[in-house]
Design a protein around this motif. Structure first.
Motif, PDB file in Angstrom:
ATOM      1  N   HIS A   1       6.756  -3.565  10.231  1.00  0.00           N
ATOM      2  CA  HIS A   1       6.781  -4.527   9.129  1.00  0.00           C
ATOM      3  C   HIS A   1       6.135  -3.938   7.873  1.00  0.00           C
ATOM      4  O   HIS A   1       6.655  -4.114   6.762  1.00  0.00           O
ATOM      5  CB  HIS A   1       6.083  -5.831   9.530  1.00  0.00           C
ATOM      6  CG  HIS A   1       6.843  -6.608  10.553  1.00  0.00           C
ATOM      7  ND1 HIS A   1       7.948  -7.367  10.261  1.00  0.00           N
ATOM      8  CD2 HIS A   1       6.659  -6.725  11.887  1.00  0.00           C
ATOM      9  CE1 HIS A   1       8.416  -7.929  11.356  1.00  0.00           C
ATOM     10  NE2 HIS A   1       7.656  -7.554  12.362  1.00  0.00           N
ATOM     11  N   GLU A   2       5.031  -3.238   8.047  1.00  0.00           N
ATOM     12  CA  GLU A   2       4.356  -2.624   6.902  1.00  0.00           C
ATOM     13  C   GLU A   2       5.224  -1.534   6.274  1.00  0.00           C
ATOM     14  O   GLU A   2       5.273  -1.402   5.045  1.00  0.00           O
ATOM     15  CB  GLU A   2       3.008  -2.048   7.333  1.00  0.00           C
ATOM     16  CG  GLU A   2       1.985  -3.104   7.673  1.00  0.00           C
ATOM     17  CD  GLU A   2       0.722  -2.532   8.301  1.00  0.00           C
ATOM     18  OE1 GLU A   2       0.711  -1.335   8.685  1.00  0.00           O
ATOM     19  OE2 GLU A   2      -0.251  -3.289   8.435  1.00  0.00           O
TER      20      GLU A   2
ATOM     21  N   ASP B   1       7.911  -3.184   4.216  1.00  0.00           N
ATOM     22  CA  ASP B   1       7.323  -3.697   2.970  1.00  0.00           C
ATOM     23  C   ASP B   1       7.069  -2.572   1.970  1.00  0.00           C
ATOM     24  O   ASP B   1       7.352  -2.701   0.782  1.00  0.00           O
ATOM     25  CB  ASP B   1       6.024  -4.448   3.243  1.00  0.00           C
ATOM     26  CG  ASP B   1       6.239  -5.764   3.974  1.00  0.00           C
ATOM     27  OD1 ASP B   1       7.376  -6.282   3.976  1.00  0.00           O
ATOM     28  OD2 ASP B   1       5.250  -6.270   4.561  1.00  0.00           O
ATOM     29  N   THR B   2       6.528  -1.464   2.462  1.00  0.00           N
ATOM     30  CA  THR B   2       6.246  -0.317   1.591  1.00  0.00           C
ATOM     31  C   THR B   2       7.528   0.271   1.033  1.00  0.00           C
ATOM     32  O   THR B   2       7.610   0.584  -0.161  1.00  0.00           O
ATOM     33  CB  THR B   2       5.462   0.761   2.364  1.00  0.00           C
ATOM     34  OG1 THR B   2       4.254   0.193   2.847  1.00  0.00           O
ATOM     35  CG2 THR B   2       5.158   1.959   1.489  1.00  0.00           C
TER      36      THR B   2
ATOM     37  N   ARG C   1      10.350  -1.213   0.493  1.00  0.00           N
ATOM     38  CA  ARG C   1      10.936  -2.127  -0.489  1.00  0.00           C
ATOM     39  C   ARG C   1      10.221  -2.082  -1.845  1.00  0.00           C
ATOM     40  O   ARG C   1      10.780  -2.522  -2.849  1.00  0.00           O
ATOM     41  CB  ARG C   1      10.939  -3.545   0.062  1.00  0.00           C
ATOM     42  CG  ARG C   1      11.972  -3.719   1.161  1.00  0.00           C
ATOM     43  CD  ARG C   1      11.953  -5.098   1.736  1.00  0.00           C
ATOM     44  NE  ARG C   1      13.039  -5.282   2.692  1.00  0.00           N
ATOM     45  CZ  ARG C   1      13.044  -6.196   3.638  1.00  0.00           C
ATOM     46  NH1 ARG C   1      12.025  -7.047   3.753  1.00  0.00           N
ATOM     47  NH2 ARG C   1      14.050  -6.293   4.466  1.00  0.00           N
ATOM     48  N   LYS C   2       9.020  -1.548  -1.887  1.00  0.00           N
ATOM     49  CA  LYS C   2       8.289  -1.417  -3.150  1.00  0.00           C
ATOM     50  C   LYS C   2       8.741  -0.197  -3.955  1.00  0.00           C
ATOM     51  O   LYS C   2       8.385  -0.050  -5.115  1.00  0.00           O
ATOM     52  CB  LYS C   2       6.785  -1.335  -2.881  1.00  0.00           C
ATOM     53  CG  LYS C   2       6.215  -2.644  -2.368  1.00  0.00           C
ATOM     54  CD  LYS C   2       4.752  -2.513  -2.034  1.00  0.00           C
ATOM     55  CE  LYS C   2       4.234  -3.808  -1.413  1.00  0.00           C
ATOM     56  NZ  LYS C   2       2.880  -3.673  -0.919  1.00  0.00           N
TER      57      LYS C   2
ATOM     58  N   GLN D   1      16.018   1.973   5.525  1.00  0.00           N
ATOM     59  CA  GLN D   1      15.799   0.538   5.415  1.00  0.00           C
ATOM     60  C   GLN D   1      16.541  -0.192   6.532  1.00  0.00           C
ATOM     61  O   GLN D   1      15.986  -1.083   7.179  1.00  0.00           O
ATOM     62  CB  GLN D   1      16.251   0.010   4.058  1.00  0.00           C
ATOM     63  CG  GLN D   1      16.037  -1.492   3.904  1.00  0.00           C
ATOM     64  CD  GLN D   1      16.442  -1.994   2.528  1.00  0.00           C
ATOM     65  OE1 GLN D   1      17.040  -1.296   1.730  1.00  0.00           O
ATOM     66  NE2 GLN D   1      16.112  -3.224   2.253  1.00  0.00           N
TER      67      GLN D   1
ATOM     68  N   GLU E   1      14.910  -2.481   9.393  1.00  0.00           N
ATOM     69  CA  GLU E   1      15.300  -3.884   9.509  1.00  0.00           C
ATOM     70  C   GLU E   1      15.818  -4.217  10.904  1.00  0.00           C
ATOM     71  O   GLU E   1      15.559  -5.295  11.434  1.00  0.00           O
ATOM     72  CB  GLU E   1      16.355  -4.236   8.459  1.00  0.00           C
ATOM     73  CG  GLU E   1      15.800  -4.315   7.065  1.00  0.00           C
ATOM     74  CD  GLU E   1      16.863  -4.496   5.992  1.00  0.00           C
ATOM     75  OE1 GLU E   1      16.477  -4.816   4.856  1.00  0.00           O
ATOM     76  OE2 GLU E   1      18.065  -4.307   6.276  1.00  0.00           O
TER      77      GLU E   1
ATOM     78  N   THR F   1      12.731  -4.495  13.326  1.00  0.00           N
ATOM     79  CA  THR F   1      11.652  -5.465  13.105  1.00  0.00           C
ATOM     80  C   THR F   1      12.040  -6.845  13.560  1.00  0.00           C
ATOM     81  O   THR F   1      13.144  -7.188  13.766  1.00  0.00           O
ATOM     82  CB  THR F   1      11.236  -5.526  11.625  1.00  0.00           C
ATOM     83  OG1 THR F   1      12.354  -5.808  10.810  1.00  0.00           O
ATOM     84  CG2 THR F   1      10.578  -4.249  11.201  1.00  0.00           C
TER      85      THR F   1
END
Length: 122
Positions: free
Chosen positions: A89-90, A93-94, A96-97, A115, A119, A122
Protein backbone atom coordinates in the motif's frame (compact mmCIF):
# COMPACT_ATOMS: atom_id res chain seq x y z
CA UNK A 1 -3.19 -17.10 -1.25
CA UNK A 2 -1.00 -14.16 -0.25
CA UNK A 3 2.09 -16.32 -0.67
CA UNK A 4 1.02 -17.19 -4.23
CA UNK A 5 0.53 -13.50 -4.99
CA UNK A 6 3.94 -12.71 -3.54
CA UNK A 7 5.55 -15.42 -5.66
CA UNK A 8 3.83 -14.00 -8.73
CA UNK A 9 5.20 -10.56 -7.89
CA UNK A 10 8.66 -11.95 -7.50
CA UNK A 11 8.42 -13.82 -10.78
CA UNK A 12 7.39 -10.64 -12.61
CA UNK A 13 9.47 -8.13 -10.66
CA UNK A 14 12.79 -8.76 -12.42
CA UNK A 15 11.17 -7.95 -15.75
CA UNK A 16 9.30 -4.95 -14.47
CA UNK A 17 11.99 -3.50 -12.24
CA UNK A 18 15.50 -4.74 -12.99
CA UNK A 19 15.52 -4.67 -16.76
CA UNK A 20 13.89 -1.23 -17.00
CA UNK A 21 16.54 0.15 -14.65
CA UNK A 22 19.13 -0.24 -17.40
CA UNK A 23 16.91 1.82 -19.70
CA UNK A 24 16.29 4.36 -16.96
CA UNK A 25 20.01 4.95 -16.67
CA UNK A 26 20.10 6.10 -20.31
CA UNK A 27 16.87 8.07 -20.25
CA UNK A 28 15.34 10.57 -17.90
CA UNK A 29 17.21 13.63 -19.07
CA UNK A 30 15.74 16.89 -20.17
CA UNK A 31 16.49 18.49 -23.54
CA UNK A 32 19.41 20.37 -22.02
CA UNK A 33 20.98 17.15 -20.68
CA UNK A 34 20.03 17.78 -17.06
CA UNK A 35 18.32 14.99 -15.17
CA UNK A 36 14.54 14.96 -15.29
CA UNK A 37 13.35 15.28 -11.68
CA UNK A 38 10.41 12.93 -12.19
CA UNK A 39 12.64 10.33 -13.86
CA UNK A 40 15.22 10.55 -11.08
CA UNK A 41 12.50 10.26 -8.46
CA UNK A 42 10.99 7.26 -10.26
CA UNK A 43 14.39 5.57 -10.63
CA UNK A 44 15.14 6.08 -6.94
CA UNK A 45 11.71 4.71 -5.99
CA UNK A 46 12.24 1.56 -8.09
CA UNK A 47 15.70 0.98 -6.64
CA UNK A 48 14.45 1.33 -3.06
CA UNK A 49 11.38 -0.82 -3.67
CA UNK A 50 13.48 -3.55 -5.31
CA UNK A 51 15.85 -3.51 -2.33
CA UNK A 52 12.89 -3.85 0.03
CA UNK A 53 11.46 -6.79 -1.94
CA UNK A 54 14.82 -8.53 -1.90
CA UNK A 55 15.01 -8.12 1.87
CA UNK A 56 11.40 -9.28 2.36
CA UNK A 57 11.85 -12.33 0.11
CA UNK A 58 15.42 -13.51 0.66
CA UNK A 59 14.92 -16.78 -1.24
CA UNK A 60 14.12 -14.77 -4.35
CA UNK A 61 17.06 -12.48 -3.66
CA UNK A 62 19.35 -15.48 -3.60
CA UNK A 63 17.90 -16.85 -6.83
CA UNK A 64 18.49 -13.56 -8.70
CA UNK A 65 21.94 -13.04 -7.20
CA UNK A 66 21.09 -10.19 -4.84
CA UNK A 67 23.84 -10.23 -2.19
CA UNK A 68 23.54 -10.68 1.54
CA UNK A 69 20.24 -12.54 1.80
CA UNK A 70 21.34 -16.14 1.31
CA UNK A 71 21.14 -17.10 5.01
CA UNK A 72 17.64 -15.76 5.57
CA UNK A 73 14.07 -16.97 5.10
CA UNK A 74 10.90 -15.08 4.30
CA UNK A 75 9.04 -14.09 7.44
CA UNK A 76 5.69 -15.91 7.14
CA UNK A 77 4.48 -14.90 10.59
CA UNK A 78 1.29 -12.82 10.80
CA UNK A 79 3.43 -9.76 11.58
CA UNK A 80 5.68 -10.40 8.55
CA UNK A 81 2.71 -10.81 6.25
CA UNK A 82 1.09 -7.64 7.62
CA UNK A 83 4.34 -5.71 7.10
CA UNK A 84 4.54 -6.81 3.45
CA UNK A 85 0.89 -5.89 2.86
CA UNK A 86 1.50 -2.48 4.42
CA UNK A 87 4.53 -2.03 2.19
CA UNK A 88 2.43 -2.77 -0.91
CA UNK A 89 0.00 0.00 0.00
CA UNK A 90 2.82 2.41 0.83
CA UNK A 91 4.59 1.62 -2.45
CA UNK A 92 1.44 2.32 -4.42
CA UNK A 93 0.92 5.61 -2.56
CA UNK A 94 4.53 6.63 -3.21
CA UNK A 95 4.33 5.71 -6.88
CA UNK A 96 1.17 7.77 -7.34
CA UNK A 97 3.01 10.84 -6.01
CA UNK A 98 5.41 10.70 -8.96
CA UNK A 99 4.27 12.81 -11.92
CA UNK A 100 3.73 10.21 -14.64
CA UNK A 101 3.22 12.87 -17.33
CA UNK A 102 6.71 14.26 -16.66
CA UNK A 103 8.35 10.91 -17.39
CA UNK A 104 9.76 9.95 -20.82
CA UNK A 105 7.48 7.58 -22.79
CA UNK A 106 9.43 4.42 -21.98
CA UNK A 107 9.40 5.27 -18.29
CA UNK A 108 5.67 5.95 -18.47
CA UNK A 109 5.24 2.36 -19.62
CA UNK A 110 7.40 1.12 -16.74
CA UNK A 111 5.33 3.28 -14.39
CA UNK A 112 2.09 1.82 -15.74
CA UNK A 113 3.32 -1.76 -15.46
CA UNK A 114 4.57 -1.32 -11.92
CA UNK A 115 1.39 0.49 -10.89
CA UNK A 116 -0.72 -2.34 -12.29
CA UNK A 117 1.41 -4.90 -10.48
CA UNK A 118 0.99 -3.08 -7.17
CA UNK A 119 -2.73 -2.56 -7.69
CA UNK A 120 -3.31 -6.23 -8.46
CA UNK A 121 -1.51 -7.34 -5.32
CA UNK A 122 -2.99 -4.84 -2.84
Amino acid sequence: MLRMIALAILAIAPTVVVFPLSALAREGQGKDGTPNDAAAKFRFFLQQDWKRWMEDYPEMATSVGYPGQNRKWTDVSPAGIAAREKHLHESLDTLRKIDRAALPASEQLNYDLYQELLEITT
